[in-house]
Design a protein around this motif. Sequence first.
Motif, short mmCIF file in Angstrom:
data_model
loop_
_atom_site.label_atom_id
_atom_site.label_comp_id
_atom_site.label_asym_id
_atom_site.label_seq_id
_atom_site.Cartn_x
_atom_site.Cartn_y
_atom_site.Cartn_z
N LEU A 173 -24.99 -7.68 -49.88
CA LEU A 173 -26.25 -7.12 -50.36
C LEU A 173 -26.39 -5.65 -49.99
O LEU A 173 -26.88 -4.85 -50.79
CB LEU A 173 -27.42 -7.93 -49.81
CG LEU A 173 -27.58 -9.33 -50.37
CD1 LEU A 173 -28.71 -10.06 -49.66
CD2 LEU A 173 -27.82 -9.30 -51.87
N LEU A 174 -25.96 -5.29 -48.80
CA LEU A 174 -26.02 -3.90 -48.39
C LEU A 174 -25.11 -3.03 -49.24
O LEU A 174 -25.49 -1.92 -49.63
CB LEU A 174 -25.65 -3.77 -46.91
CG LEU A 174 -25.84 -2.41 -46.28
CD1 LEU A 174 -27.31 -2.03 -46.27
CD2 LEU A 174 -25.29 -2.41 -44.87
N CYS A 228 -26.20 0.76 -55.96
CA CYS A 228 -27.35 0.98 -56.84
C CYS A 228 -28.06 2.29 -56.56
O CYS A 228 -28.66 2.88 -57.45
CB CYS A 228 -28.34 -0.17 -56.71
SG CYS A 228 -27.76 -1.69 -57.47
N THR A 229 -28.03 2.75 -55.32
CA THR A 229 -28.73 3.99 -54.99
C THR A 229 -27.93 5.24 -55.33
O THR A 229 -28.44 6.34 -55.18
CB THR A 229 -29.11 4.03 -53.49
OG1 THR A 229 -27.93 3.91 -52.72
CG2 THR A 229 -30.10 2.95 -53.17
N PHE A 277 -37.20 5.37 -55.17
CA PHE A 277 -37.77 4.09 -54.78
C PHE A 277 -37.13 3.55 -53.50
O PHE A 277 -37.80 2.96 -52.66
CB PHE A 277 -37.63 3.08 -55.92
CG PHE A 277 -38.30 3.51 -57.18
CD1 PHE A 277 -39.69 3.59 -57.25
CD2 PHE A 277 -37.56 3.88 -58.29
CE1 PHE A 277 -40.33 3.99 -58.40
CE2 PHE A 277 -38.19 4.28 -59.44
CZ PHE A 277 -39.58 4.35 -59.50
N ILE A 278 -35.84 3.75 -53.36
CA ILE A 278 -35.14 3.28 -52.17
C ILE A 278 -35.53 4.13 -50.96
O ILE A 278 -35.72 3.61 -49.87
CB ILE A 278 -33.61 3.30 -52.39
CG1 ILE A 278 -33.23 2.40 -53.56
CG2 ILE A 278 -32.87 2.90 -51.13
CD1 ILE A 278 -33.59 0.95 -53.38
N TYR A 279 -35.66 5.43 -51.14
CA TYR A 279 -36.01 6.30 -50.03
C TYR A 279 -37.40 6.00 -49.49
O TYR A 279 -37.67 6.16 -48.31
CB TYR A 279 -35.93 7.78 -50.44
CG TYR A 279 -34.54 8.25 -50.70
CD1 TYR A 279 -33.48 7.84 -49.88
CD2 TYR A 279 -34.24 9.11 -51.74
CE1 TYR A 279 -32.19 8.27 -50.12
CE2 TYR A 279 -32.96 9.54 -52.00
CZ TYR A 279 -31.94 9.13 -51.17
OH TYR A 279 -30.68 9.55 -51.41
#
Length: 59
Positions: free
Chosen positions: A38-39, A45-46, A54-56
């Motif tokens: 998952l990581l 994806c980033t 959104f991730i940040y």
Amino acid sequence: MGRLQSAKDRFGILGEFWYFLKTSKRWWLGPILVFLILLSLLVVCTESSALAPFIYSLF
């Protein structure tokens, strides 16, 4: 043992990993592997600039 051996042969590296977990009773390795997968998906994806804001904000 024949059933585990056939799964090992059929699924390659995943079959060998399942066989290892089954025979050595090291079930704690499963969640670690899932977390690492998952990581790595999160990192992939980033890389695109559309998802980066959104991730940040999560961190």
